[in-house]
Design an enzyme around this catalytic site. Structure first.
Site, short mmCIF file in Angstrom:
data_model
loop_
_atom_site.label_atom_id
_atom_site.label_comp_id
_atom_site.label_asym_id
_atom_site.label_seq_id
_atom_site.Cartn_x
_atom_site.Cartn_y
_atom_site.Cartn_z
N VAL A 91 0.71 -1.08 -0.09
CA VAL A 91 -0.07 -0.04 -0.08
C VAL A 91 0.85 1.29 -0.12
CG1 VAL A 91 -1.90 1.27 1.26
CG2 VAL A 91 -1.98 -1.15 1.24
N GLY A 120 -0.62 -8.69 -3.79
CA GLY A 120 -0.50 -7.65 -2.87
C GLY A 120 -1.97 -7.58 -1.98
N LYS A 169 -13.22 -5.08 9.90
CA LYS A 169 -14.05 -4.03 9.10
C LYS A 169 -15.41 -3.84 9.49
CE LYS A 169 -10.89 -5.03 5.12
NZ LYS A 169 -10.46 -6.03 4.16
N ARG A 219 10.67 -1.11 7.72
CA ARG A 219 11.38 -2.19 8.73
C ARG A 219 12.94 -2.46 8.23
NH1 ARG A 219 6.44 -4.86 8.58
NH2 ARG A 219 5.57 -4.64 10.40
N1 HSE Z 1 -5.99 -8.62 3.19
C1 HSE Z 1 -7.06 -7.54 3.06
C2 HSE Z 1 -8.35 -8.07 1.98
C3 HSE Z 1 -6.46 -6.17 2.57
O1 HSE Z 1 -7.84 -9.14 1.17
O2 HSE Z 1 -9.42 -7.56 1.87
C4 HSE Z 1 -7.55 -5.07 2.12
O3 HSE Z 1 -8.10 -4.72 3.39
#
Ligand code: HSE
Length: 429
Positions: free
Chosen positions: A31, A204, A222, A62
């Site tokens: 991100v 990603g 969430k 890091r």
């Molecule tokens: N790992 C999360 C997903 C990333 O796949 O939705 C986005 O929040």
């Protein structure tokens, strides 16, 4: 006489002074590096349409030696948190894209207590201490923006905050984890779970610990933020009932196939008899439904308002570019302090009764013996697996059945059948 002179866009910048915005960025993974790329690509638009000139003054990572796919002045990199915070003291905005609880919590608290603006995509942090961060922002004159924490590029929280005219929905539900959706879709089309997950990681989408995606912890964080926006309940107080797809994702895909449906990981929060319930689970949805048609890393949110149809939004729910775009949208929003949330609804356990599919490994007789009012039992060709539908049971009833079947070595799986034709959560228990 009026004369018209056409100005080229790069000439505009020479006479309209752009306001400098200094950004300290914590995190330069999928991100953070996408954000740096987007900032570079959108520099002219930021200057011309928004009148700002963004400079990234410090980046916390890091490992400073690691190669990164981002336009970056490497002298701005630091792995030292104190050095980062010292640099952030001269920034206007701190963007936190580091994920996890620490050091994200320390960065967030420092930023808000020093009256600065924090933009973050960190759902885990906000679910753990969102309301205390909002309090800190209010007390110290800081600003907290976190629309990027839910839905990736889908403006889920923005829709709840801005599109309901201060109204309260009955229920909000949807697909909030892109990785899980990606894996389920691939496995439905014949891939192995390992291959699908590897592709999701490479793209990603996945969390550093991808079990957080597949076992519902990511979506639970969430939906707690969604419940905060929709029903005012602090995320720390939202108890999310969570049903994991682990340890065997493919068994849920197979169970769905048996009942002629698709499986999706669906998160929901709803008012039931005036109390808030929240859940994340594998849901067996009709193959022609909008949830089943949500492909790849897509997210979809449905806001049930009591109108004839829900308010919906969908789009890319994970990945560097969509999440970076959501962070940028937060950066461009006017300063607003901390989000205002409505009156808190009390959280309770979900006692509603649903229809479930229940599958076991082993003799079908176990289903007849242990499932009260067991209906028709189906088996595979060699009768090593069996499944049935169970009507009108609560989550607690199903959990008791799962415990009893597990004790008999039946390796059971259960998933709720979607009954959305009822239109959200108006059905009380
Ligand atoms: N790992 C999360 C997903 C990333 O796949 O939705 C986005 O929040």
């Amino acid at each position: 006489m009026t004369s018209v002179v056409e100005l080229k866009s790069d000439e505009i910048g020479t006479w309209s002074a752009a306001r400098p915005v200094r950004v300290a960025l914590a995190g330069c993974g999928a991100v953070g590096s996408a954000l740096l790329r987007e900032l570079a690509a959108r520099r002219p638009a930021l200057r011309e349409r928004h009148g700002i000139e963004v400079t990234v003054t410090s980046v916390l990572v890091r490992d400073v030696a690691r190669e990164r796919r981002a336009p970056l002045d490497r002298t701005r990199l630091t792995a030292d948190l104190d050095a980062f915070l010292a640099a952030a003291a001269h920034a206007d905005v701190v963007i936190e894209a580091i994920g996890g609880l620490e050091p994200a919590r320390r960065i967030a608290e420092w930023t808000l207590r020093s009256g600065r603006e924090l933009v973050t995509a960190n759902k885990e942090l906000l679910a753990a201490c969102g309301s205390s961060l909002a309090d800190a922002a209010r007390r110290h004159g800081g600003t907290l923006r976190y629309d990027a924490a839910v839905g990736g590029g889908v403006p889920v929280l923005r829709m709840l905050d801005d599109a309901l005219g201060a109204g309260t929905p009955r229920a909000v539900r949807g697909i909030l984890n892109g990785t899980t959706n990606f894996v389920l879709g691939r496995v439905e089309r014949g891939a192995t779970v390992d291959d699908a997950l590897r592709d999701a990681r490479d793209a990603g989408f996945a969390e550093a610990d991808a079990s957080r995606d597949l076992d519902g912890r990511d979506a639970a964080a969430k939906i707690a933020l969604v419940a905060w926006a929709a029903f005012g309940t602090a995320p720390e107080a939202v108890e999310v009932e969570r049903r994991s797809l682990l340890p065997d994702v493919a068994r849920y895909v197979e169970l769905a196939r048996c009942v002629g449906r698709s499986v999706r990981q669906v998160a929901e929060c709803a008012l039931v008899d005036g109390e808030l319930v929240a859940r994340v689970e594998p849901l067996l949805v009709a193959r022609d439904s909008a949830l089943a048609h949500t492909r790849d890393e897509g997210n979809r949110i449905e806001v049930h308002t009591g109108w004839s149809a829900p308010l919906c939004a969908s789009g890319p729910g994970a990945g560097g570019a969509p999440t970076a775009t959501a962070l940028l949208s937060d950066l461009l929003s006017p300063r607003v302090g901390a989000p205002q949330r409505g009156r808190a609804s009390r959280c309770s356990s979900d006692r509603r009764r649903f229809r479930w599919a229940l599958g076991i490994r082993g003799a079908p007789v176990l289903l007849h013996r242990l499932v009260p009012a067991c209906g028709l039992v189906h088996t595979n060709a060699d009768a090593t697996e069996a499944w049935t539908l169970v009507d009108d049971e609560s989550s607690a009833d199903i959990d008791r059945l799962l415990v009893a079947l597990t004790a008999e070595g039946a390796e059971p799986v259960a998933a709720r059948l979607d009954d959305d034709e009822r239109g959200g959560a108006e059905q009380g228990s």
